[in-house]
Design a protein around this motif. Structure first.
Motif, PDB file in Angstrom:
ATOM      1  N   TYR A  27      -2.538  -2.586   1.315  1.00  0.00           N
ATOM      2  CA  TYR A  27      -3.369  -3.432   2.172  1.00  0.00           C
ATOM      3  C   TYR A  27      -4.349  -2.553   2.930  1.00  0.00           C
ATOM      4  O   TYR A  27      -4.120  -1.355   3.123  1.00  0.00           O
ATOM      5  CB  TYR A  27      -2.520  -4.275   3.123  1.00  0.00           C
TER       6      TYR A  27
ATOM      7  N   HIS B 285       5.645  -0.771   4.891  1.00  0.00           N
ATOM      8  CA  HIS B 285       5.984  -2.138   5.309  1.00  0.00           C
ATOM      9  C   HIS B 285       7.175  -2.171   6.261  1.00  0.00           C
ATOM     10  O   HIS B 285       7.775  -3.212   6.485  1.00  0.00           O
ATOM     11  CB  HIS B 285       6.285  -3.000   4.083  1.00  0.00           C
TER      12      HIS B 285
ATOM     13  N   TRP C 143       1.539  -4.021   8.629  1.00  0.00           N
ATOM     14  CA  TRP C 143       1.903  -5.153   7.761  1.00  0.00           C
ATOM     15  C   TRP C 143       2.979  -6.018   8.408  1.00  0.00           C
ATOM     16  O   TRP C 143       2.878  -7.241   8.436  1.00  0.00           O
ATOM     17  CB  TRP C 143       2.388  -4.619   6.420  1.00  0.00           C
TER      18      TRP C 143
END
Length: 310
Positions: A156, A181, A187
């Motif tokens: 991302y 993550h 995130w």
């Protein structure tokens, strides 16, 4: 102020960084840790808001953090150091509304704090207790594109926290590619645009065209930053770890005979290792960090790379 670890440099803007209700929450938590349900009850008792929405928003804004206690997630107050990056990244107009002198004081405080926090982690690497630290290595463009091919986690993109806080240049900001993550990651907090490998490669190529260096370690992120804003590089200058962090993996070999004095390397270089005086380019190897960005900007192949053998 005590519970949120507010330095003197942030006193004048703390009411921009935190809402009144968030300050009430921090005061009520008193640096204690709470399970989600205990925190719900605390919010219900102290603040007239929807408690679940409020907790989610406070976590997203990095006003509170998660902590893992033997597999149980608890919540604790964050601090200005953590909150500042998210504030600058996602509340851009508010951050820019702060007088430049105040921003610069916070920027200097932030990079010095980051440098001191990096020292023990770098010692752990030297002692064999840790493998990597973020922004561990300078990567070439080609190596970065290959790295993307091997990443299995969801990537991302977020605005570069270095450029967002420092505001020292106008180079592209939305170029920080993350693939972590865990709790307290961007995130997990709810930030970032999910991207596929082709989009990630496009971002890296655009960054390269704009003279942004690539650093990574294949665990946390692919950063595309510059010499004036990048906190790892600025921190490295403070603690004297040039060439070690980010690790220099190539020597830059410049061929004066091939050089046509176009000056594209001068524009690309983040450290003024290449300069142009009286229409003639010169190279100061002592100023070079070995980031390799210059190679892709030379149209005649006058710049090559020499791999440093470990």
């Amino acid at each position: 102020m005590e519970y949120f670890d507010v330095p003197e440099e942030a006193l004048s803007i703390i009411k921009l960084m935190l809402t009144d209700n968030e300050m009430i929450l921090i005061g009520a938590m008193k640096n204690n840790e709470y399970t989600y349900y205990d925190l719900l009850e605390l919010v219900k008792e102290k603040i007239d808001v929807n408690p679940s929405d409020f907790i989610q928003a406070a976590y997203k804004r990095a006003v509170i953090n998660k902590v893992d206690r033997c597999g149980e997630i608890k919540y604790k107050s964050s601090d200005v150091y953590t909150r500042l990056a998210f504030f600058a990244q996602y509340e851009v107009d508010l951050w820019k509304s702060v007088p430049k002198t105040e921003r610069e004081k916070l920027d200097i405080w932030y990079v010095n704090r980051y440098a001191q926090d990096a020292l023990p982690r770098l010692r752990e690497i030297k002692e064999g207790k840790r493998n990597l630290i973020e922004n561990a290595y300078f990567y070439t463009l080609e190596e970065t594109l290959d790295l993307i091919d091997g990443i299995e986690e969801q990537m991302y993109v977020v605005p570069c926290n270095c450029k967002s806080v420092a505001l020292k240049c106008e180079k592209p900001k939305n170029v920080c590619i993350l693939f972590e993550h865990h709790i307290n990651s961007s995130w997990d907090r709810g930030w970032g645009e999910a991207i596929d490998k082709e989009k990630a490669k496009e971002i890296v190529k655009i960054a390269n065209e704009n003279g942004l260096m690539h650093t990574s370690e294949d665990e946390h992120a692919i950063c595309n930053c510059d010499g004036c804003c990048c906190y790892p590089i600025r921190a490295s200058e403070i603690i004297g770890t040039k060439g070690i962090w980010p690790e220099r993996r190539y020597n830059i070999v410049w061929n004066r005979e091939k050089c046509v004095d176009c000056g594209l390397c001068v524009k690309a270089c983040n450290f003024e290792a290449f300069i142009k005086v009286d229409k003639r380019v010169s190279f100061d190897e002592q100023k070079c960090w070995g980031c390799t960005i210059c190679k892709n900007h030379c149209p005649v192949g006058a710049i090559t790379l020499e791999k440093i053998e470990v």
